[in-house]
Design a protein around this motif. Sequence first.
Motif, short mmCIF file in Angstrom:
data_model
loop_
_atom_site.label_atom_id
_atom_site.label_comp_id
_atom_site.label_asym_id
_atom_site.label_seq_id
_atom_site.Cartn_x
_atom_site.Cartn_y
_atom_site.Cartn_z
N ALA A 75 0.81 -1.22 0.00
CA ALA A 75 0.00 0.00 0.00
C ALA A 75 0.84 1.26 0.00
O ALA A 75 0.45 2.29 -0.58
N ALA A 76 2.01 1.22 0.63
CA ALA A 76 2.86 2.41 0.72
C ALA A 76 3.50 2.78 -0.62
O ALA A 76 4.03 3.88 -0.77
N ASP A 77 3.46 1.88 -1.60
CA ASP A 77 4.09 2.13 -2.90
C ASP A 77 3.13 2.71 -3.94
O ASP A 77 3.51 2.92 -5.09
N ALA A 78 1.88 2.93 -3.56
CA ALA A 78 0.84 3.25 -4.54
C ALA A 78 1.12 4.51 -5.35
O ALA A 78 0.93 4.51 -6.58
N LEU A 79 1.56 5.57 -4.73
CA LEU A 79 1.77 6.81 -5.47
C LEU A 79 2.86 6.67 -6.53
O LEU A 79 2.73 7.18 -7.64
N ARG A 80 3.92 5.95 -6.18
CA ARG A 80 5.00 5.76 -7.16
C ARG A 80 4.56 4.87 -8.30
O ARG A 80 4.97 5.06 -9.45
N MET A 81 3.71 3.89 -8.02
CA MET A 81 3.19 3.03 -9.08
C MET A 81 2.29 3.79 -10.04
O MET A 81 2.32 3.57 -11.25
N LEU A 82 1.49 4.69 -9.50
CA LEU A 82 0.65 5.51 -10.36
C LEU A 82 1.49 6.46 -11.21
O LEU A 82 1.24 6.63 -12.39
N ARG A 83 2.48 7.08 -10.59
CA ARG A 83 3.32 8.02 -11.33
C ARG A 83 4.05 7.34 -12.49
O ARG A 83 4.18 7.91 -13.57
N SER A 84 4.48 6.11 -12.27
CA SER A 84 5.22 5.39 -13.31
C SER A 84 4.29 4.77 -14.36
O SER A 84 4.76 4.33 -15.41
N GLY A 85 2.99 4.73 -14.08
CA GLY A 85 2.06 4.11 -15.02
C GLY A 85 1.95 2.61 -14.86
O GLY A 85 1.42 1.93 -15.74
N SER A 86 2.42 2.06 -13.74
CA SER A 86 2.31 0.62 -13.51
C SER A 86 0.85 0.19 -13.48
O SER A 86 0.51 -0.92 -13.91
N PHE A 87 -0.02 1.07 -12.98
CA PHE A 87 -1.46 0.83 -12.97
C PHE A 87 -2.17 2.11 -13.37
O PHE A 87 -1.61 3.21 -13.26
N ASP A 88 -3.42 1.97 -13.84
CA ASP A 88 -4.18 3.13 -14.28
C ASP A 88 -5.00 3.75 -13.17
O ASP A 88 -5.14 4.96 -13.08
N ILE A 89 -5.60 2.92 -12.33
CA ILE A 89 -6.42 3.39 -11.20
C ILE A 89 -6.05 2.56 -9.98
O ILE A 89 -5.93 1.33 -10.07
N MET A 90 -5.87 3.22 -8.84
CA MET A 90 -5.54 2.51 -7.62
C MET A 90 -6.35 3.05 -6.45
O MET A 90 -6.62 4.25 -6.36
N SER A 91 -6.71 2.16 -5.56
CA SER A 91 -7.25 2.54 -4.26
C SER A 91 -6.06 2.78 -3.35
O SER A 91 -5.24 1.90 -3.13
N VAL A 92 -5.95 3.99 -2.83
CA VAL A 92 -4.75 4.40 -2.10
C VAL A 92 -5.09 4.73 -0.65
O VAL A 92 -6.00 5.52 -0.38
N GLN A 93 -4.38 4.11 0.28
CA GLN A 93 -4.48 4.47 1.70
C GLN A 93 -3.58 5.68 1.90
O GLN A 93 -2.36 5.57 1.87
N ILE A 94 -4.19 6.84 2.09
CA ILE A 94 -3.45 8.10 2.03
C ILE A 94 -2.35 8.18 3.08
O ILE A 94 -1.23 8.63 2.80
N GLY A 95 -2.64 7.74 4.30
CA GLY A 95 -1.65 7.82 5.35
C GLY A 95 -0.40 7.01 5.06
O GLY A 95 0.73 7.46 5.30
N MET A 96 -0.58 5.80 4.52
CA MET A 96 0.56 4.96 4.19
C MET A 96 1.36 5.54 3.02
O MET A 96 2.59 5.52 3.02
N ALA A 97 0.65 6.06 2.04
CA ALA A 97 1.32 6.60 0.85
C ALA A 97 2.01 7.93 1.13
O ALA A 97 2.86 8.36 0.35
N SER A 98 1.69 8.55 2.26
CA SER A 98 2.24 9.89 2.54
C SER A 98 3.73 9.86 2.86
O SER A 98 4.34 10.93 2.99
N ARG A 99 4.33 8.70 2.95
CA ARG A 99 5.78 8.67 3.15
C ARG A 99 6.49 9.32 1.96
O ARG A 99 7.63 9.79 2.08
N ASP A 100 5.83 9.36 0.80
CA ASP A 100 6.42 9.98 -0.38
C ASP A 100 6.18 11.49 -0.41
O ASP A 100 6.83 12.20 -1.19
N ASP A 101 5.24 11.97 0.39
CA ASP A 101 4.98 13.40 0.50
C ASP A 101 4.13 13.62 1.75
O ASP A 101 2.92 13.34 1.74
#
Length: 350
Positions: A75-101
């Motif tokens: 779950a913590a990798d979601a934002l980077r996966m979206l940015r790279s185009g690994s997936f088109d749509i993702m359900s993102v747990q905001i708190g976990m993904a916030s390690r990137d911002d």
Amino acid sequence: MQHLKLKKCLGSALLGAGLLAGGISQAETPLRVVGNFSGNKIHVEQIERPFFEQLQTSMGVPVVYNTMDAIGVNAADALRMLRSGSFDIMSVQIGMASRDDPFFEGIDLAGVSADLESQRKAVDAFRDKMDERLQQRFNAKLLTLWPFGAQVLFCNGDIHSVDDLKGKKVRVFTPSMSRLVEGLGATPVTLQFSEVYLALQRGVADCGVTAPSAGNSGKWPEVTKVLLPLPLSYSVQGHLMNLDRWKQLSPEQQAKLQAQFRTMDDSMWDLASVNNQDAIQCSTGQGECKQHTAYSMREVPIDAQNRQRVVELTNQVVLPAWATSCSRNYKECKTVWNETVGQATGFAIQ
């Protein structure tokens, strides 16, 4: 009846999605969708999966839908996966993904919102600023923003108030939550949801923080005895779309697609209220139990003193630390938060 209403609402709204077919269906590649964790059965099976299945049917575009754990996505990798185009749509747990911002955790800082109504005001105030920064930094478009519900404590031990958490090992999943439980004298333990049951069973953690419904569905009451229903945060989630894929749509198509996701958003907010109250009743053996498994946990009454203790720690250790971390990469961070979430909830970072 509530869930039938939610399904009907989703189905009715999605009938119009066929109008989008002229845009998205021209894309040869399917929409690659990563949904929530399969353990969150009601969210996944009653709302999310039917939504994307209907999207595929009405829009005439293939949709490859998988839950996050089914394909081993962290779950913590979601934002980077979206940015790279690994997936088109993702359900993102905001708190976990916030390690990137750290800015994104500002929507759900531990101890800020006293109830679900307050949290919705905070989300509404923050939504546009969050979408703007997601597009700038992560090539992602915000489509939904909703909570799982109040994040409460499932515990073992002699616990009668938040102060009894002192010395306990508490599973958390966001930086601000870690700071809050540390302020209470507890030791934060960061674990993914799928790891918590065994951690509680084996004593690796004394308590786990999650929404009442998620805890019940994950069978946490089998390995804990005490429910402390004091909201620490709300586990805000979002459905995000890769911005390149989003830009393939015309402005009209974008508006129509966004309307479909707004319907899902509303359904998730409704579910956060109704579903979690039922889960508390079921987990503690009190009142009518409709959607969850019945257990006999002891519920700790939450009084004003417990809430005030959390507010004090929020002002002392949560907000200053978050503002310092966030401002390193975004100098307007504190100002934006005070003008949005802070104004909506009555807090201010000095």
